[in-house]
Design an enzyme around this catalytic site. Structure first.
Site, short mmCIF file in Angstrom:
data_model
loop_
_atom_site.label_atom_id
_atom_site.label_comp_id
_atom_site.label_asym_id
_atom_site.label_seq_id
_atom_site.Cartn_x
_atom_site.Cartn_y
_atom_site.Cartn_z
N LYS A 111 26.65 -18.95 9.60
CA LYS A 111 25.23 -18.67 9.42
C LYS A 111 24.95 -17.94 8.11
O LYS A 111 23.92 -18.18 7.47
CB LYS A 111 24.70 -17.85 10.61
CG LYS A 111 24.53 -18.66 11.89
CD LYS A 111 23.65 -19.89 11.67
CE LYS A 111 23.21 -20.53 12.98
NZ LYS A 111 22.43 -21.78 12.75
N TYR A 113 30.49 -18.10 14.21
CA TYR A 113 29.05 -18.33 14.09
C TYR A 113 28.46 -17.50 12.94
O TYR A 113 27.67 -18.00 12.13
CB TYR A 113 28.41 -17.98 15.43
CG TYR A 113 26.92 -18.19 15.54
CD1 TYR A 113 26.40 -19.46 15.74
CD2 TYR A 113 26.05 -17.11 15.49
CE1 TYR A 113 25.02 -19.65 15.88
CE2 TYR A 113 24.68 -17.28 15.64
CZ TYR A 113 24.18 -18.55 15.83
OH TYR A 113 22.82 -18.72 15.97
#
Length: 296
Positions: A169, A165
């Site tokens: 991101k 993640y």
């Protein structure tokens, strides 16, 4: 100043629940026609259903607005292109894209299957790239566009158990940085939001007593500012609990070392890390110019 979106068309991905739903409803309330994109999966990316997206459409129509649902998997370019084509067929333009769709597959890196790393990157990074690419020339040709990436503090600063993640991101900030430069001359502006909100994605991470402080509507206020006509460009806004701030990358003034060795570098470490002259860097070429200027 009252921010309105009358006559504008917006696509919001992951708009069946949470932040995306909040963004979509607020855009519609302020006059936009909205495409409610949602695959209808759970927060890990499993399963699919159109029920949540259709419910958001019904809410928008009940308030007198216009919307339709599309279940494109943002990680699949052909499905994204179909969504964009349907939008153009119906409304003839696309003014706003909010890249909000995302999933979680949290585990420490040692326990993480590389397939889970790939899937999270595919949805967050490639999903945002696919959607941005699909609307890019439309926005350039109409000389107007607002694109928003959804980044995260996990990407900006790291977070244990979220290597996949976090990587995706922070990559979105890199994508924003370049699209902001390439789109500016055609009035296509690109920004990013780093939200802290109470959604399906954070329900296990944030104590229940604090969740009332971080409802999605608090983030949506910042989102509307970043996609309106007077939006900035290449701006990362962190938002949560009614607090808003700009996140930026800074470089120290640095040190020039002739005939460098690692020993010389460590010998001047204090000067290298001195923050007195630190400043943001506008683009990669500006950094190169800074380096040459310091050497000269």
């Amino acid at each position: 100043m009252t921010i309105r979106f009358d006559g504008q068309v917006a696509i919001v991905t992951g708009a069946g629940n949470g932040l995306g739903k909040s963004h979509a409803l607020a855009l519609a309330e302020r006059g936009a026609k909205v495409v409610i994109n949602d695959l209808g999966s759970d927060r890990t990316g499993s399963g699919s259903s159109s029920e949540a997206a259709q419910q958001v459409v019904a809410e928008i129509e009940a308030m007198g607005g216009e919307a339709f649902a599309h279940g494109a998997n943002v990680a699949k370019m052909d499905e994204v292109q179909d969504m964009v084509q349907q939008t153009m067929n119906r409304w003839g333009r696309i003014d706003i894209l909010i890249n909000n769709a995302g999933i979680l597959r949290d585990k420490s890196f040692t326990k993480m299957d590389i397939a889970d790393f790939q899937l999270v990157v595919d949805v967050h990074l490639m999903g945002s790239a696919n959607c941005s690419k699909a609307v890019w020339d439309i926005m350039r040709e109409q000389e107007y566009g607002r694109i928003l990436m959804t980044t995260s503090a996990s990407g900006l600063y790291g977070n244990f158990g979220q290597a996949n993640y976090s990587a995706a991101k922070l990559a979105l900030v890199g994508l924003m940085n370049t699209l902001a430069q390439e789109g500016a001359k055609n009035n296509v502006l690109t920004n990013a939001i780093a939200p802290v909100a109470a959604t399906r994605m954070t329900e296990d991470l944030i104590p229940e007593n604090l969740q009332k402080l971080i409802q999605p509507e608090v983030i949506t206020a910042a989102v509307l500012a970043l996609v309106c006509e007077d939006a900035p460009n290449k701006f990362v806004m962190s938002a949560g609990a009614g607090v808003y701030c700009q996140a930026n990358v800074y470089e120290t003034a640095g040190v020039a070392i002739s005939e460098p060795t690692p020993e010389k570098l460590f010998a001047q470490w204090d000067e290298l890390t001195n923050t007195d002259g630190q400043a943001p860097v506008d683009n990669a070429m500006k950094q190169t110019e800074k380096f040459f200027a310091k050497v000269m």
